[in-house]
Design an enzyme around this catalytic site. Structure first.
Site, PDB file in Angstrom:
ATOM      1  N   HIS A  53       0.863  -1.192   0.000  1.00 40.44           N
ATOM      2  CA  HIS A  53       0.000   0.000   0.000  1.00 40.44           C
ATOM      3  C   HIS A  53       0.894   1.235   0.000  1.00 40.44           C
ATOM      4  O   HIS A  53       1.755   1.372  -0.857  1.00 40.44           O
ATOM      5  CB  HIS A  53      -0.937  -0.090   1.208  1.00 40.44           C
ATOM      6  CG  HIS A  53      -2.058   0.917   1.259  1.00 40.44           C
ATOM      7  ND1 HIS A  53      -2.412   1.734   0.227  1.00 40.44           N
ATOM      8  CD2 HIS A  53      -2.908   1.224   2.280  1.00 40.44           C
ATOM      9  CE1 HIS A  53      -3.433   2.497   0.596  1.00 40.44           C
ATOM     10  NE2 HIS A  53      -3.764   2.211   1.828  1.00 40.44           N
ATOM     11  N   HIS A  60      -2.284  -2.032  -9.710  1.00 38.15           N
ATOM     12  CA  HIS A  60      -3.279  -1.402  -8.834  1.00 38.15           C
ATOM     13  C   HIS A  60      -4.551  -2.242  -8.862  1.00 38.15           C
ATOM     14  O   HIS A  60      -4.912  -2.794  -9.880  1.00 38.15           O
ATOM     15  CB  HIS A  60      -3.594   0.027  -9.332  1.00 38.15           C
ATOM     16  CG  HIS A  60      -4.181   0.897  -8.283  1.00 38.15           C
ATOM     17  ND1 HIS A  60      -5.507   0.869  -7.976  1.00 38.15           N
ATOM     18  CD2 HIS A  60      -3.611   1.788  -7.445  1.00 38.15           C
ATOM     19  CE1 HIS A  60      -5.751   1.734  -7.006  1.00 38.15           C
ATOM     20  NE2 HIS A  60      -4.617   2.302  -6.655  1.00 38.15           N
ATOM     21  N   ASP A  96       2.811   5.545  -6.508  1.00 39.57           N
ATOM     22  CA  ASP A  96       4.059   5.396  -5.731  1.00 39.57           C
ATOM     23  C   ASP A  96       5.298   5.296  -6.606  1.00 39.57           C
ATOM     24  O   ASP A  96       6.420   5.346  -6.092  1.00 39.57           O
ATOM     25  CB  ASP A  96       3.959   4.154  -4.849  1.00 39.57           C
ATOM     26  CG  ASP A  96       2.946   4.364  -3.733  1.00 39.57           C
ATOM     27  OD1 ASP A  96       2.001   3.565  -3.620  1.00 39.57           O
ATOM     28  OD2 ASP A  96       3.071   5.373  -3.017  1.00 39.57           O
TER      29      ASP A  96
HETATM   30  C1  SDX Z   1      -1.393   2.284  -3.310  1.00 38.84           C
HETATM   31  O1  SDX Z   1      -6.120   0.885  -3.290  1.00 38.84           O
HETATM   32  C2  SDX Z   1      -5.622   2.052  -3.509  1.00 38.84           C
HETATM   33  O2  SDX Z   1      -6.260   2.955  -4.033  1.00 38.84           O
HETATM   34  C3  SDX Z   1      -4.175   2.247  -3.054  1.00 38.84           C
HETATM   35  C4  SDX Z   1      -3.539   3.564  -3.411  1.00 38.84           C
HETATM   36  C5  SDX Z   1      -4.172   4.730  -2.678  1.00 38.84           C
HETATM   37  O3  SDX Z   1      -4.056   5.863  -3.144  1.00 38.84           O
HETATM   38  O4  SDX Z   1      -4.662   4.494  -1.547  1.00 38.84           O
HETATM   39  O5  SDX Z   1      -3.650   3.811  -4.817  1.00 38.84           O
HETATM   40  C6  SDX Z   1      -2.048   3.578  -3.026  1.00 38.84           C
HETATM   41  O6  SDX Z   1      -1.355   1.438  -2.455  1.00 38.84           O
HETATM   42  C7  SDX Z   1      -0.834   2.037  -4.680  1.00 38.84           C
HETATM   43  C8  SDX Z   1      -0.304   0.577  -4.864  1.00 38.84           C
HETATM   44  C9  SDX Z   1       1.115   0.567  -4.286  1.00 38.84           C
HETATM   45  N1  SDX Z   1       1.636  -0.820  -4.222  1.00 38.84           N
HETATM   46  C10 SDX Z   1       2.591  -1.249  -5.045  1.00 38.84           C
HETATM   47  O7  SDX Z   1       3.078  -0.563  -5.956  1.00 38.84           O
HETATM   48  C11 SDX Z   1       3.106  -2.656  -4.742  1.00 38.84           C
HETATM   49  C12 SDX Z   1       3.209  -3.449  -6.042  1.00 38.84           C
HETATM   50  N2  SDX Z   1       1.873  -3.677  -6.573  1.00 38.84           N
HETATM   51  C13 SDX Z   1       1.235  -4.950  -6.252  1.00 38.84           C
HETATM   52  O8  SDX Z   1       1.556  -5.470  -4.997  1.00 38.84           O
HETATM   53  C14 SDX Z   1      -0.220  -5.002  -6.669  1.00 38.84           C
HETATM   54  O9  SDX Z   1      -0.295  -4.499  -7.940  1.00 38.84           O
HETATM   55  C15 SDX Z   1      -1.273  -4.321  -5.798  1.00 38.84           C
HETATM   56  C16 SDX Z   1      -1.171  -4.720  -4.378  1.00 38.84           C
HETATM   57  C17 SDX Z   1      -1.141  -2.832  -5.909  1.00 38.84           C
HETATM   58  C18 SDX Z   1      -2.636  -4.730  -6.341  1.00 38.84           C
HETATM   59  O10 SDX Z   1      -2.723  -6.088  -6.151  1.00 38.84           O
HETATM   60  P1  SDX Z   1      -4.018  -6.928  -6.591  1.00 38.84           P
HETATM   61  O11 SDX Z   1      -5.077  -6.033  -7.130  1.00 38.84           O
HETATM   62  O12 SDX Z   1      -4.384  -7.816  -5.465  1.00 38.84           O
HETATM   63  O13 SDX Z   1      -3.488  -7.742  -7.837  1.00 38.84           O
HETATM   64  P2  SDX Z   1      -2.846  -9.162  -7.722  1.00 38.84           P
HETATM   65  O14 SDX Z   1      -1.798  -9.170  -6.658  1.00 38.84           O
HETATM   66  O15 SDX Z   1      -3.945 -10.156  -7.667  1.00 38.84           O
HETATM   67  O16 SDX Z   1      -2.074  -9.237  -9.131  1.00 38.84           O
HETATM   68  C19 SDX Z   1      -2.721  -9.701 -10.292  1.00 38.84           C
HETATM   69  C20 SDX Z   1      -1.576 -10.301 -11.119  1.00 38.84           C
HETATM   70  C21 SDX Z   1      -0.775 -11.359 -10.349  1.00 38.84           C
HETATM   71  O17 SDX Z   1      -0.176 -12.213 -11.334  1.00 38.84           O
HETATM   72  P3  SDX Z   1      -0.808 -13.687 -11.574  1.00 38.84           P
HETATM   73  O18 SDX Z   1      -0.954 -14.339 -10.201  1.00 38.84           O
HETATM   74  O19 SDX Z   1      -2.166 -13.412 -12.226  1.00 38.84           O
HETATM   75  O20 SDX Z   1       0.154 -14.403 -12.488  1.00 38.84           O
HETATM   76  O21 SDX Z   1      -0.603  -9.276 -11.428  1.00 38.84           O
HETATM   77  C22 SDX Z   1       0.640  -9.603 -10.800  1.00 38.84           C
HETATM   78  C23 SDX Z   1       0.335 -10.593  -9.696  1.00 38.84           C
HETATM   79  O22 SDX Z   1       1.479 -11.401  -9.433  1.00 38.84           O
HETATM   80  N3  SDX Z   1       1.152  -8.349 -10.248  1.00 38.84           N
HETATM   81  C24 SDX Z   1       2.397  -7.935 -10.370  1.00 38.84           C
HETATM   82  C25 SDX Z   1       2.430  -6.685  -9.750  1.00 38.84           C
HETATM   83  N4  SDX Z   1       1.222  -6.375  -9.271  1.00 38.84           N
HETATM   84  C26 SDX Z   1       0.426  -7.420  -9.579  1.00 38.84           C
HETATM   85  N5  SDX Z   1       3.488  -8.512 -10.929  1.00 38.84           N
HETATM   86  C27 SDX Z   1       4.628  -7.798 -10.880  1.00 38.84           C
HETATM   87  N6  SDX Z   1       4.726  -6.559 -10.296  1.00 38.84           N
HETATM   88  C28 SDX Z   1       3.658  -5.998  -9.728  1.00 38.84           C
HETATM   89  N7  SDX Z   1       3.768  -4.771  -9.152  1.00 38.84           N
END
Ligand code: SDX
Length: 438
Positions: A268, A307, A363
């Site tokens: 997050h 996201h 971020d």
């Molecule tokens: C914020 O919710 C909000 O609005 C949050 C926010 C706010 O203003 O409050 O916008 C602020 O938290 C922004 C997000 C910051 N976090 C990151 O940058 C961390 C990296 N991102 C991931 O951890 C992820 O993208 C999330 C947590 C942001 C979202 O995760 P989801 O929606 O649960 O998606 P998921 O984990 O189910 O991913 C779907 C697929 C998966 O692959 P498969 O299992 O289908 O093969 O996408 C992949 C994930 O492995 N994936 C990524 C990835 N994010 C998702 N692969 C590589 N790098 C990534 N960053």
């Protein structure tokens, strides 16, 4: 039969049910009537991590993830970032309308009046180790504010709520600055209420022995824009924490501390700090392809990418990128930007990320700006928490005044043992993996 309805057949009983569709949603409780018999509790909806569950009705923030749209109270984020100050946007997010000149002047005066912290906060802050993480210091100190304002428990009184809201917005920069100065071993700098919100924050962060701090206007404006971009984001993880803790009628200081704790997670708000660690690990543009390959093989994530809602470019990331160039005109270019731009270029062309609709989020670039401004990565999420306090408080107030809301208490799908005979000590066998193993 009403068009805005859903008709389902329970194949276990051949019974058909029709439930209304309102604003694109069905009520989970309308499925409770679906039973196999009088003993049946009724159907529940199961949605781990709330991927497809609306927990509330809200009029604060609108996000269209497919089109990369973000609006506060109907105003596009791009317009607000261009024309407003952060406190002006804070007023909009909290009260629903842009303030008149007089309303804004009064609002700024009120918030400025609350920047001072009780002097004993210093003693509390001194209890932290020199290398304590500033986010942990902020979470703890915000919770400690609850001890100074016991009247904050009266959350049903709108005037009392407003007083605590002003205190929290006014004091967050002061707490953040104290945690920053503590981590550097510097004496604390008191607020200077002649200054604007961002300038006063910079004053408390960076004033040394000069009698009056003078902020660089471009950096003060960049901070103000960054604060606007981070003010609210509908039902994100930390807003959900704020609503959940607030729904038990805990006071707003403890609820805000809980929200800040949720924000600290690397998935997050903690991601901006992780992005800088990732860019440091990559080290140079030449190393980007190898790093991307590692991520695609499932070793770690591209921090600052992806996201839950945005399946397009996060509109905030675009504005942050624009702001970065203006900051670098003052601070000098952060070489990490070149690595980030190369990472973005490669990722946006790569099918692995395209298929998963992974784009830079808020971020990805914010940490590069903060580092160029002189902040250590440990401070980045603190810089996120300051403005997001406004969003948390707006969500908290909307929850408390929503007649449909009550204490948040989800159900579960139970997968544990049925009732079992008690096992006396002498008949017990060791577990496969001992609970005592470290
Ligand atoms: C914020 O919710 C909000 O609005 C949050 C926010 C706010 O203003 O409050 O916008 C602020 O938290 C922004 C997000 C910051 N976090 C990151 O940058 C961390 C990296 N991102 C991931 O951890 C992820 O993208 C999330 C947590 C942001 C979202 O995760 P989801 O929606 O649960 O998606 P998921 O984990 O189910 O991913 C779907 C697929 C998966 O692959 P498969 O299992 O289908 O093969 O996408 C992949 C994930 O492995 N994936 C990524 C990835 N994010 C998702 N692969 C590589 N790098 C990534 N960053």
């Amino acid at each position: 039969m009403a068009q805005d309805s859903l008709t389902v057949t329970d194949n276990r009983t051949n019974q058909t049910y029709t439930v209304p569709i309102t604003k694109g949603a069905v009520r989970a409780m309308d499925f409770r009537q679906i039973k196999t018999g009088p003993e049946d509790f009724g159907l529940m909806t199961y949605d781990p991590a709330f991927l497809n569950t609306a927990s509330c009705q809200s009029s604060i923030t609108f996000i269209d993830g497919d089109r990369g749209i973000l609006r506060y109270r109907g105003y596009p984020i791009e317009v607000l970032a261009e024309h407003c100050t952060f406190l002006e946007v804070a007023y909009l997010v909290l009260f629903g309308e842009l303030p008149t000149e007089k309303e804004l002047k009064n609002w700024v005066t009120e918030i400025t009046y609350h920047t001072m912290l009780h002097e004993t906060t210093k003693k509390f802050m001194e209890g932290f180790r020199h290398d304590a993480h500033p986010m942990a210091m902020l979470v703890s100190t915000v919770a400690a504010l609850s001890t100074f304002y016991p009247e904050a428990r009266d959350i049903q009184d709108p005037n009392n709520r407003l007083l605590q809201i002003k205190r929290l917005i006014g004091k967050m920069p002061s707490i953040a600055a104290m945690s920053y100065r503590h981590s550097l071993g510097f004496p604390y700098a008191y607020p200077d209420n002649d200054l604007s919100y961002p300038e006063n924050f910079m004053n408390m962060l960076w004033r040394m022995v000069e009698p009056k701090y003078v902020a660089t206007p471009a950096l003060a404006r960049a901070l103000d824009i960054l604060f606007i971009l981070h003010a609210d984001h509908e039902q994100n993880c930390s807003a959900n924490a704020m609503r959940s803790v607030g729904s038990s009628h805990a006071d707003p200081y403890l609820a805000t501390a809980a929200a800040a704790a949720a924000l600290s997670g690397p998935l997050h708000g903690g991601a901006n700090e992780e992005v800088l660690k990732m860019l440091d690990e990559i080290g140079s543009q030449d190393n980007v392809p190898a790093y991307v390959k590692k991520v695609k093989e499932g070793h770690g994530k591209l921090m600052g990418f992806g996201h839950r809602i945005y399946k397009n470019y996060d509109p905030r990331a675009k504005i942050i990128k624009w702001t970065a160039e203006r900051v670098f005109q003052v601070t000098g270019r952060n070489a990490k930007l070149d690595i980030a731009l190369e990472l973005e270029r490669i990722a946006l062309e790569d099918d692995y990320f395209i298929k998963r609709k992974l784009y830079p989020n808020v971020d990805f670039y914010s940490g590069i700006i903060y580092q160029a401004m002189g902040f250590k990565p440990e401070m980045f999420t603190v810089l996120f928490a300051i403005p997001r306090t406004v969003g948390w408080l707006a969500q908290w107030q909307e929850m408390l005044t929503d007649p449909e809301q009550k204490i948040a208490r989800p159900r579960q799908v139970y997968t544990g043992h049925e009732v079992r005979e008690f096992v006396p000590m002498e008949k017990r066998t060791p577990m496969a993996v001992s609970a005592n193993s470290r």
